[in-house]
Design a protein around this motif. Structure first.
Motif, PDB file in Angstrom:
ATOM      1  N   GLY A  76      18.651  25.565   0.204  1.00 21.58           N
ATOM      2  CA  GLY A  76      19.112  25.247  -1.136  1.00 21.58           C
ATOM      3  C   GLY A  76      20.262  24.259  -1.132  1.00 21.58           C
ATOM      4  N   GLY A  77      21.228  24.453  -0.238  1.00 19.87           N
ATOM      5  CA  GLY A  77      22.359  23.538  -0.157  1.00 19.87           C
ATOM      6  C   GLY A  77      21.965  22.151   0.303  1.00 19.87           C
ATOM      7  N   GLY A 362      19.047  29.623  -4.998  1.00 19.47           N
ATOM      8  CA  GLY A 362      20.040  29.371  -6.032  1.00 19.47           C
ATOM      9  C   GLY A 362      21.449  29.537  -5.526  1.00 19.47           C
ATOM     10  N   LEU A 363      21.655  30.454  -4.594  1.00 18.88           N
ATOM     11  CA  LEU A 363      22.983  30.632  -3.999  1.00 18.88           C
ATOM     12  C   LEU A 363      23.401  29.388  -3.225  1.00 18.88           C
ATOM     13  N   GLY A 364      22.430  28.712  -2.599  1.00 19.05           N
ATOM     14  CA  GLY A 364      22.723  27.462  -1.907  1.00 19.05           C
ATOM     15  C   GLY A 364      23.137  26.360  -2.866  1.00 19.05           C
ATOM     16  N   ASN A 370      30.355  22.724   1.877  1.00 20.42           N
ATOM     17  CA  ASN A 370      31.056  22.828   3.165  1.00 20.42           C
ATOM     18  C   ASN A 370      30.848  24.201   3.787  1.00 20.42           C
ATOM     19  N   ILE A 371      30.718  25.238   2.961  1.00 19.22           N
ATOM     20  CA  ILE A 371      30.413  26.572   3.476  1.00 19.22           C
ATOM     21  C   ILE A 371      28.981  26.620   3.994  1.00 19.22           C
ATOM     22  N   VAL A 372      28.067  25.986   3.267  1.00 18.85           N
ATOM     23  CA  VAL A 372      26.658  25.979   3.674  1.00 18.85           C
ATOM     24  C   VAL A 372      26.497  25.301   5.039  1.00 18.85           C
ATOM     25  N   LEU A 373      27.191  24.188   5.242  1.00 20.60           N
ATOM     26  CA  LEU A 373      27.075  23.469   6.520  1.00 20.60           C
ATOM     27  C   LEU A 373      27.531  24.348   7.686  1.00 20.60           C
ATOM     28  N   THR A 374      28.685  25.000   7.532  1.00 17.40           N
ATOM     29  CA  THR A 374      29.182  25.861   8.607  1.00 17.40           C
ATOM     30  C   THR A 374      28.286  27.081   8.789  1.00 17.40           C
ATOM     31  N   TYR A 375      27.779  27.611   7.699  1.00 20.94           N
ATOM     32  CA  TYR A 375      26.857  28.744   7.752  1.00 20.94           C
ATOM     33  C   TYR A 375      25.605  28.375   8.544  1.00 20.94           C
ATOM     34  N   THR A 376      25.209  27.107   8.452  1.00 18.09           N
ATOM     35  CA  THR A 376      24.019  26.639   9.165  1.00 18.09           C
ATOM     36  C   THR A 376      24.152  26.851  10.669  1.00 18.09           C
ATOM     37  N   ILE A 377      25.358  26.645  11.195  1.00 21.86           N
ATOM     38  CA  ILE A 377      25.581  26.804  12.638  1.00 21.86           C
ATOM     39  C   ILE A 377      25.240  28.221  13.077  1.00 21.86           C
ATOM     40  N   GLY A 378      25.757  29.213  12.348  1.00 23.33           N
ATOM     41  CA  GLY A 378      25.494  30.602  12.710  1.00 23.33           C
ATOM     42  C   GLY A 378      24.026  30.964  12.615  1.00 23.33           C
ATOM     43  N   THR A 379      23.359  30.466  11.575  1.00 24.88           N
ATOM     44  CA  THR A 379      21.933  30.760  11.412  1.00 24.88           C
ATOM     45  C   THR A 379      21.108  30.155  12.543  1.00 24.88           C
ATOM     46  N   LEU A 380      21.389  28.890  12.864  1.00 27.49           N
ATOM     47  CA  LEU A 380      20.660  28.233  13.951  1.00 27.49           C
ATOM     48  C   LEU A 380      20.932  28.900  15.293  1.00 27.49           C
ATOM     49  N   LEU A 381      22.168  29.327  15.507  1.00 27.99           N
ATOM     50  CA  LEU A 381      22.484  30.040  16.752  1.00 27.99           C
ATOM     51  C   LEU A 381      21.680  31.336  16.854  1.00 27.99           C
ATOM     52  N   ARG A 382      21.546  32.049  15.738  1.00 26.73           N
ATOM     53  CA  ARG A 382      20.794  33.297  15.768  1.00 26.73           C
ATOM     54  C   ARG A 382      19.317  33.035  16.042  1.00 26.73           C
ATOM     55  N   LEU A 383      18.750  32.023  15.396  1.00 27.28           N
ATOM     56  CA  LEU A 383      17.349  31.689  15.636  1.00 27.28           C
ATOM     57  C   LEU A 383      17.131  31.252  17.080  1.00 27.28           C
TER      58      LEU A 383
END
Length: 425
Positions: A76-77, A362-364, A370-383
């Motif tokens: 979304g972001g 919708g939350l995105g 800037n929060i979405v971009l940093t959040y992306t790092i954690g999600t990709l690391l988990r995957l």
């Protein structure tokens, strides 16, 4: 966080290591004022693509624990700033940056993406309620039957009758607040405000609980803005001053009620992981609810005396957003078309059958990129760790470290807050 130390010394050390790293990073970022990293400007990215990263290992840890549940939130972001924004620029729909009081990303979020995102949250929740209505009715009936025969499920949950008393009590309380907020408020408007306020608390509670349950982020401020908008429309005709006072008073009560949905969802998630009994957790919620307002109001008073609410040291962005929204509504400037467009889009996404898709996307739209971009790092690391090392490694190693990233930054944040408080005396 509760489970990791109890699972053994090794996991506890992982948590402590993650906490030390996160705490150090957050301390340095706060101390030198490096809270955001404008990587986009460094590589020549257009301003409207908003390549600013939030420097926060806590956000990375939250995303890692949420896992793939936050993937659509990220999408979304990126759709907002890396697809829609370039398209708007290509077709000449973006204003001249020199004419804007704020930056282009701020302009896009406040005037376009945030209103559409709020609409998507509402549309996604409403469609989710429609699709889940048979299950909701069945669950309520099951709880009623189990309470009569004293089944095991009734021993784990609070009595279903308490829900009915709570709904009635909420309506009465909102009515009392509305009528006593201003002399111009009559019983007719007060009753309408109480009924719609109670209904919105339930709808928004569904949105907030699902959002924080899937991504660990909550759009509480957006739901409160919608509540205040509803109340201002109801109280219109009383005069600007009376409309503002009544809508903000009842809106504040509704906001506190909606916040309980997020708080209880987090508690129940934690309780499920550590084997707690929901009934006892719910009792704790009821017994401790009175403490929050005392602590928070005392803290706000101390901070206001030290720095002044709205100052550079103590900004009030949500209060400013609420004030600007009220001014816009009273001036007839409500982004109704964007709300409706977002509502339709959110409903369509949730109708696809993917759980909570409209709300998550919708939350995105709603949260800062800037929060979405940093959040992306954690999600990709988990995957990546799930794919490379397996789910068990992620649970046994990755999650304790991610929990530590949350703890470290949170503790340093509390430390800075205490420093600012005591430094003001």
């Amino acid at each position: 966080i509760l489970k990791s130390p109890g699972a053994g010394v090794k996991k506890a050390m992982m948590l402590i290591g993650g906490a030390l790293l996160s705490g150090l990073v957050h301390f340095l970022s706060q101390y030198i004022g490096f809270e955001n990293w404008n990587l986009g400007a460094a590589i020549g990215m257009p301003e409207y693509m908003n390549g600013i990263w939030y420097v926060s290992l806590l956000t990375v840890g939250v995303a890692y624990i949420a896992g793939k549940g936050g993937l659509f939130f990220i999408i979304g972001g990126f759709v907002c700033y890396w697809i829609l924004a370039p398209l708007l620029s290509t077709f000449g729909y973006l204003p001249d940056p020199a004419t804007l009081e704020a930056s282009m990303p701020t302009y896009l979020r406040e005037t376009l993406f945030r209103p559409v995102g709020i609409g998507m949250l509402i549309g996604g929740a409403l469609m989710g309620i429609v699709l889940a209505l048979p299950l909701i009715v069945s669950a309520v009936k099951s709880m009623q039957m189990s309470s009569k025969i004293k089944a095991s499920i009734s021993m784990d949950e609070m009595p279903i009758k308490l829900l009915y008393f709570a709904v009635a009590g909420a309506g009465i309380l909102l009515l009392v607040i509305a009528i006593n907020s201003t002399q111009e408020m009559g019983y007719f408007r007060g009753i309408i405000m109480a009924v719609l306020g109670t209904l919105w608390i339930w709808i928004a509670g569904v949105i907030l609980a699902e959002a924080i349950g899937r991504t660990n982020w909550s759009p509480l401020s957006g739901m409160t803005l919608i509540a205040v908008t509803i109340f201002i429309i109801i109280s219109s005709g009383l005069g600007d001053s009376a409309a503002i006072i009544s809508s903000v008073m009842v809106g504040a009560a509704a906001c506190v009620a909606m916040a309980q949905a997020t708080d209880l969802m987090m508690d129940l998630k934690t309780g499920y992981l550590v084997g707690a009994i929901p009934r006892e957790q719910q009792k704790g919620q009821f017994l401790a609810t009175w403490l929050g307002p005392i602590v928070i109001m005392s803290l706000i008073y101390v901070l206001h005396e030290a720095y002044g609410l709205g100052s550079e040291r103590l900004p009030a962005p949500q209060g400013q957003a609420l004030a600007s929204m009220i001014t816009g509504i009273l001036g007839g400037d409500v982004p109704l078309a964007k709300y409706l467009a977002g509502t339709g889009l959110g409903a369509l996404l949730s109708a696809t059958g993917v759980g909570g898709l409209g709300i998550i996307v919708g939350l995105g739209f709603y949260l800062p990129f800037n929060i979405v971009l940093t959040y992306t790092i954690g999600t990709l690391l988990r995957l990546f760790t799930n794919w490379k090392y397996g789910q068990r490694w992620s649970d046994e190693v990755g999650v304790p470290i991610a929990a530590g990233l949350i703890v470290g930054e949170a503790l340093i944040g509390v430390g800075f807050a205490l420093y600012y408080i005591f430094a003001g005396f």
